[in-house]
Structure formats: structure tokens, C-alpha cells
Write an enzyme that holds these catalytic residues in place. Structure first.
Site, PDB file in Angstrom:
ATOM      1  N   ASP A  45       0.853  -1.193   0.000  1.00 43.01           N
ATOM      2  CA  ASP A  45       0.000   0.000   0.000  1.00 43.01           C
ATOM      3  C   ASP A  45       0.883   1.235   0.000  1.00 43.01           C
ATOM      4  OD1 ASP A  45      -3.285   0.188   0.952  1.00 43.01           O
ATOM      5  OD2 ASP A  45      -2.130   2.039   0.841  1.00 43.01           O
ATOM      6  N   TYR A  53     -12.447   7.444 -14.034  1.00 44.65           N
ATOM      7  CA  TYR A  53     -12.592   6.173 -13.298  1.00 44.65           C
ATOM      8  C   TYR A  53     -13.181   5.107 -14.216  1.00 44.65           C
ATOM      9  CZ  TYR A  53     -13.806   2.951  -9.494  1.00 44.65           C
ATOM     10  OH  TYR A  53     -13.912   1.843  -8.680  1.00 44.65           O
ATOM     11  N   THR A  63     -16.944   1.174   1.491  1.00 47.30           N
ATOM     12  CA  THR A  63     -15.544   1.271   1.916  1.00 47.30           C
ATOM     13  C   THR A  63     -15.165   2.755   1.957  1.00 47.30           C
ATOM     14  OG1 THR A  63     -14.551   1.354  -0.274  1.00 47.30           O
ATOM     15  CG2 THR A  63     -14.979  -0.856   0.625  1.00 47.30           C
ATOM     16  N   LYS A 122     -11.317   1.639 -15.573  1.00 42.71           N
ATOM     17  CA  LYS A 122     -11.793   0.289 -15.259  1.00 42.71           C
ATOM     18  C   LYS A 122     -12.119  -0.492 -16.535  1.00 42.71           C
ATOM     19  CE  LYS A 122     -11.362   0.629 -10.815  1.00 42.71           C
ATOM     20  NZ  LYS A 122     -10.327  -0.148 -10.124  1.00 42.71           N
ATOM     21  N   ASN A 135      -5.368  -4.728  -6.701  1.00 41.00           N
ATOM     22  CA  ASN A 135      -6.611  -4.191  -6.151  1.00 41.00           C
ATOM     23  C   ASN A 135      -6.578  -2.676  -5.960  1.00 41.00           C
ATOM     24  OD1 ASN A 135      -9.034  -4.181  -4.100  1.00 41.00           O
ATOM     25  ND2 ASN A 135      -7.282  -3.402  -2.944  1.00 41.00           N
TER      26      ASN A 135
HETATM   27  P1  NAD Z   1     -10.199   1.970  -0.337  1.00 42.05           P
HETATM   28  O1  NAD Z   1     -10.051   3.424  -0.595  1.00 42.05           O
HETATM   29  O2  NAD Z   1     -10.901   1.507   0.889  1.00 42.05           O
HETATM   30  O3  NAD Z   1      -8.757   1.253  -0.369  1.00 42.05           O
HETATM   31  C1  NAD Z   1      -7.851   1.500  -1.400  1.00 42.05           C
HETATM   32  C2  NAD Z   1      -6.435   1.313  -0.877  1.00 42.05           C
HETATM   33  O4  NAD Z   1      -5.543   1.541  -1.969  1.00 42.05           O
HETATM   34  C3  NAD Z   1      -6.052   2.294   0.230  1.00 42.05           C
HETATM   35  O5  NAD Z   1      -5.441   1.618   1.304  1.00 42.05           O
HETATM   36  C4  NAD Z   1      -5.062   3.225  -0.449  1.00 42.05           C
HETATM   37  O6  NAD Z   1      -4.066   3.730   0.428  1.00 42.05           O
HETATM   38  C5  NAD Z   1      -4.469   2.327  -1.505  1.00 42.05           C
HETATM   39  N1  NAD Z   1      -3.892   3.078  -2.620  1.00 42.05           N
HETATM   40  C6  NAD Z   1      -4.380   4.201  -3.206  1.00 42.05           C
HETATM   41  N2  NAD Z   1      -3.550   4.605  -4.159  1.00 42.05           N
HETATM   42  C7  NAD Z   1      -2.512   3.741  -4.177  1.00 42.05           C
HETATM   43  C8  NAD Z   1      -1.332   3.645  -4.944  1.00 42.05           C
HETATM   44  N3  NAD Z   1      -1.024   4.567  -5.875  1.00 42.05           N
HETATM   45  N4  NAD Z   1      -0.487   2.621  -4.704  1.00 42.05           N
HETATM   46  C9  NAD Z   1      -0.753   1.704  -3.738  1.00 42.05           C
HETATM   47  N5  NAD Z   1      -1.853   1.748  -2.979  1.00 42.05           N
HETATM   48  C10 NAD Z   1      -2.726   2.756  -3.198  1.00 42.05           C
HETATM   49  O7  NAD Z   1     -10.898   1.400  -1.656  1.00 42.05           O
HETATM   50  P2  NAD Z   1     -11.735   0.056  -1.961  1.00 42.05           P
HETATM   51  O8  NAD Z   1     -13.162   0.429  -2.052  1.00 42.05           O
HETATM   52  O9  NAD Z   1     -11.320  -1.039  -1.077  1.00 42.05           O
HETATM   53  O10 NAD Z   1     -11.250  -0.203  -3.457  1.00 42.05           O
HETATM   54  C11 NAD Z   1     -10.390  -1.241  -3.837  1.00 42.05           C
HETATM   55  C12 NAD Z   1     -10.530  -1.462  -5.324  1.00 42.05           C
HETATM   56  O11 NAD Z   1     -11.877  -1.813  -5.633  1.00 42.05           O
HETATM   57  C13 NAD Z   1     -10.224  -0.222  -6.175  1.00 42.05           C
HETATM   58  O12 NAD Z   1      -9.549  -0.622  -7.341  1.00 42.05           O
HETATM   59  C14 NAD Z   1     -11.589   0.303  -6.508  1.00 42.05           C
HETATM   60  O13 NAD Z   1     -11.592   1.067  -7.679  1.00 42.05           O
HETATM   61  C15 NAD Z   1     -12.346  -0.986  -6.667  1.00 42.05           C
HETATM   62  N6  NAD Z   1     -13.785  -0.881  -6.577  1.00 42.05           N
HETATM   63  C16 NAD Z   1     -14.348  -0.325  -5.456  1.00 42.05           C
HETATM   64  C17 NAD Z   1     -15.721  -0.192  -5.417  1.00 42.05           C
HETATM   65  C18 NAD Z   1     -16.398   0.441  -4.231  1.00 42.05           C
HETATM   66  O14 NAD Z   1     -17.584   0.749  -4.339  1.00 42.05           O
HETATM   67  N7  NAD Z   1     -15.741   0.643  -3.115  1.00 42.05           N
HETATM   68  C19 NAD Z   1     -16.521  -0.637  -6.482  1.00 42.05           C
HETATM   69  C20 NAD Z   1     -15.913  -1.206  -7.586  1.00 42.05           C
HETATM   70  C21 NAD Z   1     -14.534  -1.318  -7.624  1.00 42.05           C
END
Ligand code: NAD
Length: 257
Positions: free
Chosen positions: A36, A157, A192, A161, A89
Site C-alpha cells: 500500500d 474512473y 468502503t 476500469k 486491487n
Molecule cells: P479503499 O479506498 O478503501 O482502499 C484502497 C487502498 O488503496 C487504500 O489503502 C489506499 O491507500 C491504496 N492506494 C491508493 N492509491 C494507491 C497507490 N497509488 N499505490 C498503492 N496503494 C494505493 O478502496 P476500496 O473500495 O477497497 O477499493 C479497492 C478497489 O476496488 C479499487 O480498485 C476500486 O476502484 C475498486 N472498486 C471499489 C468499489 C467500491 O464501491 N468501493 C466498487 C468497484 C470497484
């Protein structure tokens, strides 16, 4: 244990889906590399895993930085001897990501660098390590917005994706005979920190909720369970898939009242 003897690297494992996946993978016997950009978040995930007698190690890495991604994969091999599962992720959602006509180029570049280039770099450095281990499983996080358009736009975004989804298919085909599987995980909206600000606005929350047949947002653990299946050998015939975990959003035309 479903991931016994496997080494899994999860980016963005300091929060949300990545953290829940790290905890679950460790519970299922994997040695987990928690990567992270946030040191606090990542170290906290490792501490939670160790508290449950799991095995994990943290490396700080920005997935948009090639040198850091290379070091991240090297760290996994050095610490745990190999790499079997690569879960790309990490991803972000930018506040100023909006209509294609108004979104600043700097916002576009920022989002693309992390969400799309980050996955490309993860695969670029991770695949050779998976090959050295005799094969493995790649999970790239896309989203349901890679498949559907929304009138509440977030152009960078969505485009990022879509790119992850297309890239994952091609990787799956190229490496299928080399014992590497690659799948695109497509979550619907999940409670989240990523969506916390957006979902704290009742109107914006309701606007999204009405499109979910199941009638609620996902929990991060529900996405982690899907990732676990894709990471494990139970999914040995699943590759190149658009793996949708969205409460029925992409199946719905009209949702129940
Ligand atoms: P989150 O914000 O809770 O966690 C994301 C993590 O990624 C954080 O710990 C952050 O510090 C880390 N991060 C950010 N930029 C970074 C970088 N440049 N290098 C390394 N780490 C980095 O988000 P989440 O909801 O758990 O999302 C995880 C994945 O799921 C993402 O790819 C997001 O796009 C995808 N996603 C989320 C949702 C949703 O509704 N939450 C829906 C579809 C897809």
C-alpha cells in the site's frame, strides 16, 4: 485451508476490499504481502493478520511507480520465496472526476496512472514472478462501471476500469498455456472508504441504491470472498472472466420497489 502454501500479494491492502482480502487469504493459509502507499494502513493490516496467527509482511509501494512495483514483487519473492497470487486491487476515485467535458486533464492522468497503469505495472513485474513459481492467479479489480454507463459521470474512473477489463482478458489469453489465470473482478458499489464521501450524501446514496436489486451496497468481505475463489485452485478453469459481484445491478432494467 483454501490457500495453503500459497504466497499472495495484494495492492491497496491497507483499507477496504484489499484489507478484507488480506485477512481472509491469511485465514485460508496464504502468506500475504500487504502492499500500500499508506504505511499506517498497511502496517495495521499486517498487525491484524498477525493477531490472528497469520503470516504477512508490509511493503510500501505506489502502484503507479515502476521502481516501487518492481521492488514490491522482489520483496514478495525475497520474504516468502515465491509468488502464486497477484491481486492488483489498489485504485482511487477522485472527487473532481466528472463529465468528459469538464474533467481536468490532471485528474484524468492521476486516475489513469493509479487505476490502469498501476495494474499494467503490477502485471509487468508480477507475471515473471508467477512464471518462476510455475504459474498462478492474477485478479485485477475493475468495476461494474467497466460494463455499464452512468448518467452520474466519473469519466476517468470508468475509462480506467474499462481498460483494466480489456487488459485482463488479453493477459488471460496470452498466458493461459503457461498456467497463469487472469480474471477481472467487477464489484458493484461497496461500503468502503473509497465511496464514503459520496455515499454520505443521502441524495447521491439513494440515486445509486435504487439500481441495486439486492437493495443494499456490498460489504468488503463479500468482494473478498469472490477474490478468494479466484485466487484458489477451486477456480482452476476460470480465466479471462468478467467476474461480476454487483448485487444484480448489471442484470436489472427495473429494480423492485
Ligand atoms: P479503499 O479506498 O478503501 O482502499 C484502497 C487502498 O488503496 C487504500 O489503502 C489506499 O491507500 C491504496 N492506494 C491508493 N492509491 C494507491 C497507490 N497509488 N499505490 C498503492 N496503494 C494505493 O478502496 P476500496 O473500495 O477497497 O477499493 C479497492 C478497489 O476496488 C479499487 O480498485 C476500486 O476502484 C475498486 N472498486 C471499489 C468499489 C467500491 O464501491 N468501493 C466498487 C468497484 C470497484
Amino acid at each position: 485451508m483454501r490457500l495453503k502454501d500459497k504466497v499472495a500479494l495484494i495492492t491497496g491492502a491497507g483499507s477496504g476490499i484489499g484489507r478484507e482480502s488480506a485477512l481472509l487469504f491469511a485465514k485460508e493459509g496464504a502468506k500475504v504481502v500487504v502492499a500500500d502507499v499508506s504505511e499506517n494502513g498497511g502496517e495495521e493490516t499486517v498487525a491484524l493478520i498477525k493477531k490472528n496467527d497469520g503470516d504477512a509482511a508490509f511493503i510500501q509501494a505506489n502502484v503507479a511507480n515502476p521502481a516501487e512495483v518492481k521492488a514490491m514483487v522482489g520483496f514478495a519473492e525475497k520474504t516468502f520465496g515465491k509468488l502464486n497470487v497477484l491481486f492488483n486491487n489498489a485504485g482511487i476515485f477522485h472527487d473532481q472526476d466528472d463529465s468528459v467535458t469538464t474533467t481536468e486533464e490532471s485528474v484524468w492522468d492521476f486516475v489513469m496512472n493509479i487505476n490502469l497503469k498501476g495494474v499494467y505495472l503490477g502485471c509487468q513485474y508480477g507475471i515473471p514472478a508467477l512464471l518462476r513459481a510455475g504459474g498462478g492467479s492474477i485478479i485485477n479489480t475493475a468495476s461494474f462501471v467497466a460494463i455499464m454507463g452512468a448518467a452520474a459521470p466519473q469519466i476517468a474512473y470508468t475509462a480506467s476500469k474499462g481498460g483494466v477489463l480489456a487488459m485482463t482478458r488479453e493477459i488471460a489469453v496470452e498466458f493461459a498455456r503457461k498456467n497463469i489465470r487472469a480474471n477481472a473482478l467487477c464489484p458493484g458499489p461497496v461500503e468502503t472508504p473509497l465511496l464514503a464521501k459520496l455515499l454520505s450524501d443521502p441524495a447521491r446514496r439513494q440515486r445509486r441504491l435504487v439500481h441495486i436489486p439486492i437493495g443494499r451496497f456490498a460489504r468488503a468481505t463479500e468482494i473478498a470472498n469472490a477474490a478468494l475463489f479466484l485466487a484458489s485452485d477451486e477456480s482452476s478453469y476460470v480465466t479471462g472472466s468478467t467476474f461480476i459481484v454487483d448485487g444484480g445491478i448489471t442484470s436489472a432494467y427495473i429494480t423492485p420497489e
